[in-house]
Scaffold this active site. Sequence first.
Site, mmCIF file in Angstrom:
data_model
loop_
_atom_site.group_PDB
_atom_site.id
_atom_site.type_symbol
_atom_site.label_atom_id
_atom_site.label_comp_id
_atom_site.label_asym_id
_atom_site.label_seq_id
_atom_site.Cartn_x
_atom_site.Cartn_y
_atom_site.Cartn_z
ATOM 1 N N HIS A 50 -3.633 2.726 8.614
ATOM 2 C CA HIS A 50 -4.803 1.982 8.133
ATOM 3 C C HIS A 50 -4.998 0.769 9.040
ATOM 4 C CE1 HIS A 50 -7.554 -0.476 5.970
ATOM 5 N NE2 HIS A 50 -6.643 -1.386 5.699
ATOM 6 N N GLU A 66 0.824 -1.219 0.000
ATOM 7 C CA GLU A 66 0.000 0.000 0.000
ATOM 8 C C GLU A 66 0.854 1.262 0.000
ATOM 9 O OE1 GLU A 66 -3.257 0.393 -0.098
ATOM 10 O OE2 GLU A 66 -3.744 -1.730 -0.163
ATOM 11 N N HIS A 125 -14.462 -2.537 5.121
ATOM 12 C CA HIS A 125 -13.029 -2.842 5.150
ATOM 13 C C HIS A 125 -12.336 -2.306 6.404
ATOM 14 C CE1 HIS A 125 -8.955 -2.812 2.791
ATOM 15 N NE2 HIS A 125 -8.789 -3.075 4.064
ATOM 16 N N HIS A 173 -8.391 -2.056 10.938
ATOM 17 C CA HIS A 173 -9.721 -2.655 10.786
ATOM 18 C C HIS A 173 -10.500 -2.624 12.113
ATOM 19 C CE1 HIS A 173 -7.577 -5.414 7.579
ATOM 20 N NE2 HIS A 173 -7.771 -4.204 7.122
HETATM 21 ZN ZN ZN Z 1 -7.062 -3.362 5.230
#
Ligand code: ZN
Length: 269
Positions: A142, A119, A214, A144
């Site tokens: 990032h 990413e 997500h 979850h």
């Molecule tokens: Zn992810």
Amino acid sequence: MKSILEGRPALEKEVGQIAEVAGYLWQNGWAERNGGNITVNITELIDDEIRSMPALSEVKAIGDTMPHLKGNYFYCKGTGKRMRDLARRPMENGSIIRILDDCANYVIIADNLVQPTSELPSHLAVHNRIIEKGSNYKATVHTHPIELVAMSHNQAFMGKDVLTRILWSMIPETKAFCPLGLGIAPYALPGSVDLAKATLKELEEYDVVLWEKHGVFAKGLDVMDAFDQIDVLSKSAKIYLDAKCMGFEPDGMTEEQMNEMTEVFHLPR
Ligand SMILES: [Zn+2]
């Protein structure tokens, strides 16, 4: 081999904070397997000796040109690496990279040949925009968060600022500590250009963006700031879900109570 952190207390502290946050992501259940990413701009902690350090890797393409990142340095989580391992051994599960003068390539300079997250282009695109705007943000995260992802499975919450208003109204501190609220990016394939574009767009207005079905993507002054904003939003989502589990729709703070908060604490409207 000597670590780049040795004899550099400020850099060691910064990487220590990244490791601390990685531990929180794991402990919260937000970072299963190799889920999640952290990228931090550490350029201001870089000295001349680091600038002249040879590359450990061959020259690697970012995949895009980032005109504002010339000569910048980043700590990046490694691809396929786990947050719970990064928490204990940050320099074995992440690496420090240098953006080359062409702004399209980078090299890994320390401590080990750990390939950065897949990413990386989307994280660097956000950092590129942050610098272009002259903003002080240094970190992107990032992860979850369970309750926020659960709420993103309901289209009724996915309208602009619908979830922001619900989350702000669950507990007074949420608006105080996350005054911009929560942006929304519709479902898109992980790692896709569409997801990166939607994230960049929402980050013009918000510090935290919910990726439908997500996770979240946040920017912060440092990695702890990014984590704190996700944490307060997540706390509100938990309160909402707990109320629903007890069988009722939570009242939420009234419009009057919200306005009072905004006035007294001089929050943006
Ligand atoms: Zn992810």
